[in-house]
Design a protein around this motif. Structure first.
Motif, PDB file in Angstrom:
ATOM      1  N   VAL A 240       0.834  -1.205   0.000  1.00 52.01           N
ATOM      2  CA  VAL A 240       0.000   0.000   0.000  1.00 52.01           C
ATOM      3  C   VAL A 240       0.867   1.251   0.000  1.00 52.01           C
ATOM      4  N   ARG A 241       1.985   1.196   0.709  1.00 49.32           N
ATOM      5  CA  ARG A 241       2.874   2.352   0.799  1.00 49.32           C
ATOM      6  C   ARG A 241       3.493   2.706  -0.560  1.00 49.32           C
ATOM      7  N   TYR A 242       3.873   1.724  -1.342  1.00 52.57           N
ATOM      8  CA  TYR A 242       4.576   1.968  -2.603  1.00 52.57           C
ATOM      9  C   TYR A 242       3.717   1.672  -3.837  1.00 52.57           C
ATOM     10  N   ARG A 243       2.415   1.639  -3.686  1.00 51.34           N
ATOM     11  CA  ARG A 243       1.545   1.354  -4.825  1.00 51.34           C
ATOM     12  C   ARG A 243       1.489   2.544  -5.775  1.00 51.34           C
ATOM     13  N   GLN A 244       0.924   2.294  -6.956  1.00 47.01           N
ATOM     14  CA  GLN A 244       0.814   3.314  -7.987  1.00 47.01           C
ATOM     15  C   GLN A 244      -0.659   3.590  -8.276  1.00 47.01           C
ATOM     16  N   LYS A 245      -0.933   4.753  -8.826  1.00 48.43           N
ATOM     17  CA  LYS A 245      -2.309   5.144  -9.158  1.00 48.43           C
ATOM     18  C   LYS A 245      -2.469   5.153 -10.669  1.00 48.43           C
ATOM     19  N   GLY A 246      -3.470   4.417 -11.157  1.00 46.22           N
ATOM     20  CA  GLY A 246      -3.753   4.359 -12.581  1.00 46.22           C
ATOM     21  C   GLY A 246      -5.137   4.872 -12.884  1.00 46.22           C
ATOM     22  N   ALA A 247      -5.540   4.740 -14.139  1.00 45.72           N
ATOM     23  CA  ALA A 247      -6.857   5.236 -14.548  1.00 45.72           C
ATOM     24  C   ALA A 247      -7.987   4.465 -13.882  1.00 45.72           C
ATOM     25  N   SER A 248      -7.786   3.187 -13.615  1.00 48.56           N
ATOM     26  CA  SER A 248      -8.828   2.348 -13.025  1.00 48.56           C
ATOM     27  C   SER A 248      -8.678   2.176 -11.522  1.00 48.56           C
ATOM     28  N   GLY A 249      -7.740   2.878 -10.918  1.00 47.47           N
ATOM     29  CA  GLY A 249      -7.556   2.773  -9.478  1.00 47.47           C
ATOM     30  C   GLY A 249      -6.118   2.459  -9.109  1.00 47.47           C
ATOM     31  N   TYR A 250      -5.929   2.003  -7.878  1.00 54.81           N
ATOM     32  CA  TYR A 250      -4.595   1.684  -7.378  1.00 54.81           C
ATOM     33  C   TYR A 250      -4.155   0.303  -7.843  1.00 54.81           C
ATOM     34  N   PHE A 251      -2.849   0.122  -7.937  1.00 56.27           N
ATOM     35  CA  PHE A 251      -2.268  -1.188  -8.210  1.00 56.27           C
ATOM     36  C   PHE A 251      -0.863  -1.210  -7.618  1.00 56.27           C
ATOM     37  N   GLY A 252      -0.425  -2.407  -7.266  1.00 57.45           N
ATOM     38  CA  GLY A 252       0.901  -2.521  -6.659  1.00 57.45           C
ATOM     39  C   GLY A 252       1.193  -3.950  -6.257  1.00 57.45           C
ATOM     40  N   GLY A 253       2.178  -4.117  -5.411  1.00 64.66           N
ATOM     41  CA  GLY A 253       2.603  -5.440  -4.979  1.00 64.66           C
ATOM     42  C   GLY A 253       4.078  -5.442  -4.633  1.00 64.66           C
ATOM     43  N   PRO A 254       4.626  -6.600  -4.305  1.00 65.90           N
ATOM     44  CA  PRO A 254       6.049  -6.687  -3.945  1.00 65.90           C
ATOM     45  C   PRO A 254       6.989  -6.173  -5.019  1.00 65.90           C
ATOM     46  N   MET A 255       6.627  -6.343  -6.296  1.00 67.49           N
ATOM     47  CA  MET A 255       7.521  -5.890  -7.363  1.00 67.49           C
ATOM     48  C   MET A 255       7.705  -4.381  -7.334  1.00 67.49           C
ATOM     49  N   TYR A 256       6.692  -3.666  -6.843  1.00 67.25           N
ATOM     50  CA  TYR A 256       6.800  -2.211  -6.794  1.00 67.25           C
ATOM     51  C   TYR A 256       7.609  -1.741  -5.598  1.00 67.25           C
ATOM     52  N   TYR A 257       7.412  -2.364  -4.419  1.00 66.95           N
ATOM     53  CA  TYR A 257       8.236  -1.898  -3.294  1.00 66.95           C
ATOM     54  C   TYR A 257       9.649  -2.465  -3.351  1.00 66.95           C
ATOM     55  N   MET A 258       9.864  -3.504  -4.159  1.00 67.15           N
ATOM     56  CA  MET A 258      11.242  -3.924  -4.407  1.00 67.15           C
ATOM     57  C   MET A 258      11.973  -2.904  -5.270  1.00 67.15           C
ATOM     58  N   GLU A 259      11.247  -2.362  -6.252  1.00 73.11           N
ATOM     59  CA  GLU A 259      11.856  -1.369  -7.142  1.00 73.11           C
ATOM     60  C   GLU A 259      11.913   0.010  -6.502  1.00 73.11           C
ATOM     61  N   LYS A 260      10.801   0.462  -5.901  1.00 73.79           N
ATOM     62  CA  LYS A 260      10.732   1.815  -5.348  1.00 73.79           C
ATOM     63  C   LYS A 260      11.328   1.912  -3.952  1.00 73.79           C
ATOM     64  N   GLY A 261      11.110   0.884  -3.142  1.00 66.30           N
ATOM     65  CA  GLY A 261      11.583   0.925  -1.759  1.00 66.30           C
ATOM     66  C   GLY A 261      13.001   0.411  -1.589  1.00 66.30           C
ATOM     67  N   VAL A 262      13.233  -0.813  -2.071  1.00 64.20           N
ATOM     68  CA  VAL A 262      14.569  -1.413  -1.973  1.00 64.20           C
ATOM     69  C   VAL A 262      15.511  -0.799  -3.003  1.00 64.20           C
ATOM     70  N   GLY A 263      14.955  -0.359  -4.133  1.00 65.24           N
ATOM     71  CA  GLY A 263      15.773   0.225  -5.183  1.00 65.24           C
ATOM     72  C   GLY A 263      16.413  -0.796  -6.099  1.00 65.24           C
ATOM     73  N   SER A 264      15.813  -1.972  -6.203  1.00 63.37           N
ATOM     74  CA  SER A 264      16.372  -3.036  -7.035  1.00 63.37           C
ATOM     75  C   SER A 264      15.340  -3.465  -8.070  1.00 63.37           C
ATOM     76  N   LYS A 265      15.539  -3.038  -9.308  1.00 63.85           N
ATOM     77  CA  LYS A 265      14.652  -3.446 -10.378  1.00 63.85           C
ATOM     78  C   LYS A 265      14.864  -4.906 -10.747  1.00 63.85           C
ATOM     79  N   VAL A 266      16.080  -5.408 -10.516  1.00 59.86           N
ATOM     80  CA  VAL A 266      16.381  -6.811 -10.808  1.00 59.86           C
ATOM     81  C   VAL A 266      15.525  -7.730  -9.934  1.00 59.86           C
ATOM     82  N   LEU A 267      15.449  -7.420  -8.623  1.00 60.46           N
ATOM     83  CA  LEU A 267      14.614  -8.217  -7.721  1.00 60.46           C
ATOM     84  C   LEU A 267      13.150  -8.162  -8.139  1.00 60.46           C
ATOM     85  N   ALA A 268      12.706  -6.992  -8.578  1.00 64.47           N
ATOM     86  CA  ALA A 268      11.318  -6.839  -9.012  1.00 64.47           C
ATOM     87  C   ALA A 268      11.023  -7.729 -10.212  1.00 64.47           C
ATOM     88  N   ILE A 269      11.950  -7.776 -11.156  1.00 70.83           N
ATOM     89  CA  ILE A 269      11.765  -8.608 -12.351  1.00 70.83           C
ATOM     90  C   ILE A 269      11.775 -10.092 -11.980  1.00 70.83           C
TER      91      ILE A 269
END
Length: 338
Positions: A161-190
């Motif tokens: 919830v902390r690192y989710r994104q806002k789109g046209a149809s509402g919020y979306f997110g998950g571990p892949m987003y807080y791995m990229e935005k929070g941890v700073g590792s896009k590799v882990l997200a992929i």
């Protein structure tokens, strides 16, 4: 292949050598072709056993338990001290605020969507499998996994919830987003995204559809293809409407399924009340000191109970798997903790 899976390759080699001495060339060729599926199945089982030995090994189980204990102590036993807050924002929101101002879903709908993936196969088949493979003691370790797993799940949902994104149809997110935005590792997200897709095909689809097709075939002699087709059509009609329709359907289904599940469980306990003391004693004794084993065998039996208890417990409650946060990230909540 022999270096990685010696057992499977050795058995296959011995079999081929023995039959090559007894069959003429053409018959030998046809026999090997017919047995191709058998060899492939044995090889896949060997691969699966090897992977399971690593994924559900002592290190992974220790990390799951240690993480849950760490979050429990760090939050002051949140799952007990804030139980009122938990119920107010889940069961307490039942039937309230269906239309969310930001186009998202309610916390109760998010919880129902997450529970939809664990009801039935996770709570029934998973527990039965744990008892079959790990004995009665695995039930105790499933309790431990569930209790501390609450905080693991709380942490991953909060981060989603902390690192989710806002789109046209509402919020979306998950571990892949807080791995990229929070941890700073896009590799882990992929990596997580790829593994999540693979797990969805195996645990999320194959296990569920297999349980449905087997049950309908045994009860009503339904052809496997027919039950699969009807299941696919029913699911397609729901998921084609996106997260909102999924949340709407699960919001109405999960309460009735949960009530039915709990009612049947309580009914069984009432009808077998005379066996409860014996069952509880067996669970605790098998979890630590199995009476039927001694020495190293006892240690192995306890380790199996712990392994399958934790593994099937995680399969049942999804704590730490990363699938539930994807649903909870769509909740229209201004506070990540609520």
């Amino acid at each position: 292949i022999h270096g990685i899976f010696p057992k499977a390759s050795a058995n296959a080699g011995a079999f081929l050598c023995s039959i090559s001495l007894s069959y003429p060339p053409y018959a030998f060729h046809k026999l090997v072709k017919r047995q191709g599926a058998f060899f492939m199945l044995g090889w896949l089982e060997q691969v699966n056993e090897s992977i399971n030995g690593v994924v559900w090994g002592p290190v992974t189980l220790f990390l799951f338990l240690a993480t849950g204990i760490w979050f429990t102590l760090g939050t002051g036993w949140f799952q007990l001290s804030k139980i009122g807050l938990i119920f107010r924002n889940t069961l307490g929101s039942l039937g309230k605020n269906r239309l969310r101002k930001n186009g998202g879903i309610s916390p109760f709908q998010a919880m129902s969507t997450a529970l939809a993936g664990t009801m039935g196969v996770g709570n029934i088949t998973g527990i039965a499998t744990a008892m079959t493979l790990g004995g009665a003691g695995s039930i105790f370790w499933m309790w431990i996994s569930a209790f501390f797993g609450m905080m693991t799940k709380y942490a991953e949902v909060l981060l989603a919830v902390r690192y989710r994104q806002k789109g046209a149809s509402g919020y979306f997110g998950g571990p892949m987003y807080y791995m990229e935005k929070g941890v700073g590792s896009k590799v882990l997200a992929i990596i997580f995204s790829c593994l999540c897709i693979a797990a969805s095909l195996g645990v999320g689809n194959m296990t569920q559809s297999n349980a449905i097709s087997l049950a309908t075939n045994q009860l009503w002699s339904f052809p496997y293809w027919l039950s699969g087709l009807l299941t696919a059509l029913a699911i397609g009609l729901v998921i084609i409407g996106g997260i909102r329709r999924i949340a709407l359907v699960t919001e109405w289904m999960i309460p009735f399924l949960s009530i039915g599940y709990l009612t049947c469980s309580i009914l069984v306990l009432i009808l077998r009340a005379d066996r409860l003391p014996e069952a509880i004693h067996l669970i605790f004794s098998s979890a630590f000191t199995p009476a039927s084993a001694a020495g190293g065998v006892a240690g192995y039996t306890v380790s199996q109970a712990m392994r399958f208890g934790f593994a099937r417990g995680i399969f049942s409650n999804e704590a730490g798997l990363g699938s539930a946060p994807i649903a909870h990230a769509s909740a229209d909540s201004s506070n990540p903790a609520a």
